[in-house]
Every structure is written in structure tokens, then in C-alpha cells.
Design a protein around this motif. Sequence first.
Motif, PDB file in Angstrom:
ATOM      1  N   SER A   3      43.838  26.879  40.071  1.00 20.66           N
ATOM      2  CA  SER A   3      43.082  27.094  41.301  1.00 20.66           C
ATOM      3  C   SER A   3      41.587  27.077  40.992  1.00 20.66           C
ATOM      4  N   THR A   4      40.793  26.723  41.985  1.00 24.86           N
ATOM      5  CA  THR A   4      39.338  26.651  41.757  1.00 24.86           C
ATOM      6  C   THR A   4      38.659  28.002  41.926  1.00 24.86           C
ATOM      7  N   GLN A   5      39.430  29.028  42.349  1.00 24.61           N
ATOM      8  CA  GLN A   5      38.835  30.351  42.553  1.00 24.61           C
ATOM      9  C   GLN A   5      39.867  31.442  42.316  1.00 24.61           C
ATOM     10  N   ALA A   6      39.410  32.562  41.775  1.00 23.20           N
ATOM     11  CA  ALA A   6      40.284  33.713  41.546  1.00 23.20           C
ATOM     12  C   ALA A   6      39.521  34.986  41.883  1.00 23.20           C
ATOM     13  N   SER A   7      40.254  35.995  42.334  1.00 24.91           N
ATOM     14  CA  SER A   7      39.634  37.277  42.693  1.00 24.91           C
ATOM     15  C   SER A   7      39.943  38.336  41.641  1.00 24.91           C
ATOM     16  N   ILE A   8      38.952  39.146  41.351  1.00 23.39           N
ATOM     17  CA  ILE A   8      39.143  40.305  40.477  1.00 23.39           C
ATOM     18  C   ILE A   8      38.902  41.534  41.334  1.00 23.39           C
ATOM     19  N   GLU A   9      39.952  42.340  41.513  1.00 21.13           N
ATOM     20  CA  GLU A   9      39.869  43.525  42.371  1.00 21.13           C
ATOM     21  C   GLU A   9      40.431  44.724  41.622  1.00 21.13           C
ATOM     22  N   LEU A  10      39.599  45.718  41.389  1.00 18.84           N
ATOM     23  CA  LEU A  10      40.007  46.914  40.647  1.00 18.84           C
ATOM     24  C   LEU A  10      39.521  48.170  41.373  1.00 18.84           C
ATOM     25  N   ASP A  11      40.472  49.005  41.761  1.00 16.77           N
ATOM     26  CA  ASP A  11      40.130  50.249  42.454  1.00 16.77           C
ATOM     27  C   ASP A  11      39.589  51.278  41.463  1.00 16.77           C
ATOM     28  N   ALA A  12      38.559  51.999  41.885  1.00 13.99           N
ATOM     29  CA  ALA A  12      37.983  53.105  41.098  1.00 13.99           C
ATOM     30  C   ALA A  12      37.820  52.720  39.631  1.00 13.99           C
ATOM     31  N   LEU A  13      37.113  51.628  39.407  1.00 11.72           N
ATOM     32  CA  LEU A  13      36.948  51.128  38.046  1.00 11.72           C
ATOM     33  C   LEU A  13      36.111  52.075  37.193  1.00 11.72           C
ATOM     34  N   HIS A  14      35.031  52.598  37.790  1.00 10.93           N
ATOM     35  CA  HIS A  14      34.117  53.473  37.036  1.00 10.93           C
ATOM     36  C   HIS A  14      33.388  54.382  38.011  1.00 10.93           C
ATOM     37  N   ASP A  15      33.410  55.688  37.720  1.00 14.51           N
ATOM     38  CA  ASP A  15      32.777  56.691  38.592  1.00 14.51           C
ATOM     39  C   ASP A  15      33.253  56.580  40.038  1.00 14.51           C
TER      40      ASP A  15
END
Length: 623
Positions: A299-311
Motif C-alpha cells: 500500500s502507498t500509505q499506512a497509519s501508526i496509531e498508539l493510545d497513551a504512548l507517553h504521558d
Amino acid sequence: MDGASDNNAPAIGIDLGTTYSCVAVWKHDRIEIIPNDQGNRTTPTCVAFADAERLIGDGAKNQAAMDPASSIFDAKRLIGRRFSDAKVQENMKLWPFKVIEGPDDTPKIVVSYKGEEKEFLAEEISSMILVKMKEIAEVYLGTPVKNAVITVPAYFNDSQRQATKDAGTIAGLNVMRMIKEPTAAAIAYGLDNKSSISGKISELFRFKQLRKKINVLVFDLGGGTFDVSILTIEEGKTFAVKAVAGDTHLGGRDFDNRMVDHCVWEFKRKWNKDLTGNKRALGRLRFACEKAKRILSWSTQASIELDALHDGIDFCMKFSRAKFEELNMDFFKKCIETVEACLKDAKMKKSCVNKVLLVGGSTRIPKVQCMLQELFGRKVCKSLNPDEAVAYGAAVMAAKLSGNTHKSCRDLVLLDVTPLSLGIQTKGEVFSVVVPRNTPIPTKKSKIYETTCDDQSSASIKVYQGERARSTDNHLLGKYTLCDLPPAPKGDSKFNVFFEIDANGILTVTSEIISTGKTQKLTITKEHGRLSKEEIEDMVEDAKKYKEEDQEFIKKAKALRALDDCIYDMKKKMKNMEKGDKLKKMENAIAETTKWIEGNKDASFDKVQGWKEYLESISVQEF
């Protein structure tokens, strides 16, 4: 040991990768890739140490994001190297786990396990992976496995090769031979190509006429290493390596690191907060970036989604393929430059290469494929599974060495080369080459040296591997002193230095004083990146101990699962019961058991089994 073994004993091929490993075996007149207990054909090269258990493979990789400091990966980037190695120091800044300096400049991995701080050599971690691959094969074959062929990067030096062999020994394997990963892939291609056309008369005729001898370039870009090999394949059975080139510290993990660095920069730009000190956040981010990288291959695009990654801050960003390519373009260009250097070493024009084979998961990256196609002016070969080809070829070699009489195994001939020049240090730190790089192996070469001062009674022999003119800029393999040189004027006393390389690429150096015939051999010790026999034996015992612990843990886990099932079944029965003493007795028994489980996490299998039998007896009494 190098050579044939018991014909009836199964011999396996293992691709010990930086990020994933794979095991295969010759069965039913063909190669079979063996799935692990999760049904996956490759297994993560990862070991995790939890409070009460040790996880290897898929379980370890799943835990890595949550507890990165106790999850060990990239052992292949440490094996056979010194702690002071610039590459080791560079990677230590990125690894979430701790690496310290052990005796004689050896790197040691430190983890917390069962309430204690434990130290492991890279050989030990790799041996744990090899034990896992061995067990996967044993479950599949239904018989113990002892013999194996293990693959190594083409550009591994002698210390790295020997350390990998040591890991196999610790794992309880008889390493019949080690072969280079690209060479194993070429064997897979040669046999697969031969068999795929064998039933088509017209294509078979064409293969014999036009493809009796073909030149193949293997482009092997994996998770942590990169190799290029050029081979000539004759009639699908003789494989002659012409040249190798590469980088033992370049691969998919480096592409992941660039993505992680970019995300850390974005997080700081947007929130003015630094992630670098939060190991758990970095572990989660690394896991997400690797997943996004895989998506960007189709794919030409990807999402990075992370809840409460830091602070408590959520992190979300879109990653385009174009951005990924921009971040890693210098790596991609380096790959192409390495291909061109390998062609030059092989004295071969691009037009003479008949096939370009892609091996390693990172060859799925579209930009890599595009740059190769532009270089050679033709499409690259995708007929091989890039994740399995190396294990496939290793299993073919394992079958041959174990005495398999099938024509494909019997007729296989492998002619390999040494990847780096070998020689000794002479006066002024000059590197004197005895065996030039890309010399066919096995081989034995020698060179005569003379004393550099009057009445010289001894000579220090320092053996190096590399391509630099200054010896100290190369990799020191070992050193020893040649004694009892007869007193003579400078230059009159001479000695011969023999370099012998076996089929595994393992080196033995022998010096002989010409006038007296006295000889002295190079002894590789831990000081030179090798393990002593005693250390290997100790680690073999440790490996056995860990195996017993793992088996006990699995046994207890199954018992706990059975106890939980028992509780569940009782609760189902109780739903249809009327209130009374019987129901109360069962409720009390379940409450008592549940409380015991919560307070006795480290209980033995027998005690868990005892509680299950107690519940079952209560259940039987009431029904």
C-alpha cells in the motif's frame, strides 16, 4: 563434524535469521518447510524473560512491545563480535535491553529472570532459538533430531561463523556444515527451477540447450544482514560461487529504526516531549513501525496509531511510502553499490547475469525491486518464497550430507568462496594477504616470511580478516607466538605460514620454521571471539536445564488450564441447581480453589493437579 551421518537419522536445515528463523527437512522426496506450534512457517528470532517463564518465538515477540527490556532480539548482530565494536556500540543506543562488557571484550546481555539478574552471551540466546527450531522439527517428524545444516550470512567473518557453530553445539545439534545464506537460496532456485520444468519436454529441451550453465545473482536483504552473491549453476546441480559482497549490519531492522526516529521527532515537534527515555513507549512504537513497513510494501500509505504512548498522549500519524523511501534512500543506494562491487569482483557484466533472485523479507520493498530492475534492465525473479528459500537450500544440503540417495541430493556439488581476504600483520602494521577474498574453498595457501632483525628468536603471528591495507583496520581473528627461531642475521631465518580453510569456512593457521621443521598452530580462544570447550559444555548443560524448565512450565500451564475448565464446568452445572447445601458446598469449593490459585502462582504441577482432583471429587459427590 563435517560429513555424512546415519542415513536413517533426520537432518534438518535451519535458517537462523536476525528477525525470523525457519526450519526445513527432506521428506517424501521433497523439501518441506516445517510450521511451528502456532502454524507459522517462520518463527521470530526473539527470546523473552518473564518473571516465571522464558518465551521463545511468537510469544516472545508479542511480549516485546510490553516489556522490551526483557525481550532479546538481534542476537545475530552481536554474535562473534566484541563489545568495543563500533557497530555494537551504535546498536546499544537503540536496543531496549542492557548489554555490558564481559571478560576479554565479549558483549553480554543482561536480563531480570526469576527475580535474579542473568547474563547471557549472544551464542546462548542463539542456541535457545536453535533449540526451538530443533523442537519444532522433532514434533513434526516424531523423532529426535541431532544433525543440522545452519546458514550464515555470506559476509560473516571467521569469529561470527565459529560463534554460530558454537550456538548449534550448545543447542545439542551436530552442525554437519554451515553454508552461506545466498548460496542456500541458489540451491533452492536451482532445484526448484529444474523440477518445475522437468515435466515439459519443450521447456526441458530449451533449459538444456540455453540454460545448461546460468549465472545467478542472489540479492539477500533480510532483517539484519545484507548479502550479494554471484553463482554459476550448471544443470541445476553444480553451484560455483564466483563472488560475494555485503554488510552484516544492514537490513529491515535499520529501516524500522529510521521510522522510529522519525516518529520520535514528530512526537517531540508536536508535543515537545522526548520519548527516548521511555523504553516501553519505544518498544510499542518499534512494533507499530515494523507493521507499517510491511503494509507499505503493498500500500502507498499506512497509519501508526498508539493510545497513551507517553504521558497519556495518544500518537497518530500517516506514513507514506514516499516518506519511508526518503528516510532509507541512503541504505537502498548502498545496496545497489554493493551489487555493482560484487559484479566487479566476479569480473562479470550486468548483461551476463541470467537471473536476479530476491531473498529475505526486506526484498518485498517496492523501491528495492525497482532499483534492481533499473540496474539490470529486466524483471527480478520472484519465484522463490523470500522467507523460506534459505532454509529450503540448507535442508537439501543436510539431506545430501546425511547420505540421501535421491538424485537431486546425490548430484549436488557446492563450490564456495571465502568472503574476505585473510592474512597476517607484518612490520609496520602492514596487512599481508595470504588468501585473497573470493578464493574458492576448501583451500590451503601459504606464504614465506623472514625475520626482521638479527638473532630474532620468535615471531608474533597476528591473523586478520578484511580488505584494509593497515592490519589494525581489519578484524583480528587471533594471534600466537612462533618460538625457537634459529639465531641468524636479519632475513636469513625463514618460516612458512599456511592458511587452511575447510568446507565450513573455518580457518586453521600453521607456521613452520623452514630450517628446523618445527610447527606452531593458531589456537582460537575466547580472547579471539571463540568459546572454550568447557564454556560450550557448561552452556549445553544450561540449555538442557532451560529445556526442562520450559517443559515443566508448559505442563503446569496445561494443568492450570484444565483446573480452570473444571471450575467453568462446575459453574455451568450450578446454574441448574436449586439453592441448598449442595450448591453452597460447590460454591465454597470454587471460591476456595480460586483464592488458592491467586495466591500460589508458582505452585507445582502436582499441587495444581491436586486441586483439580479435589474439585472433581466435589462435583461427583453432588451429582
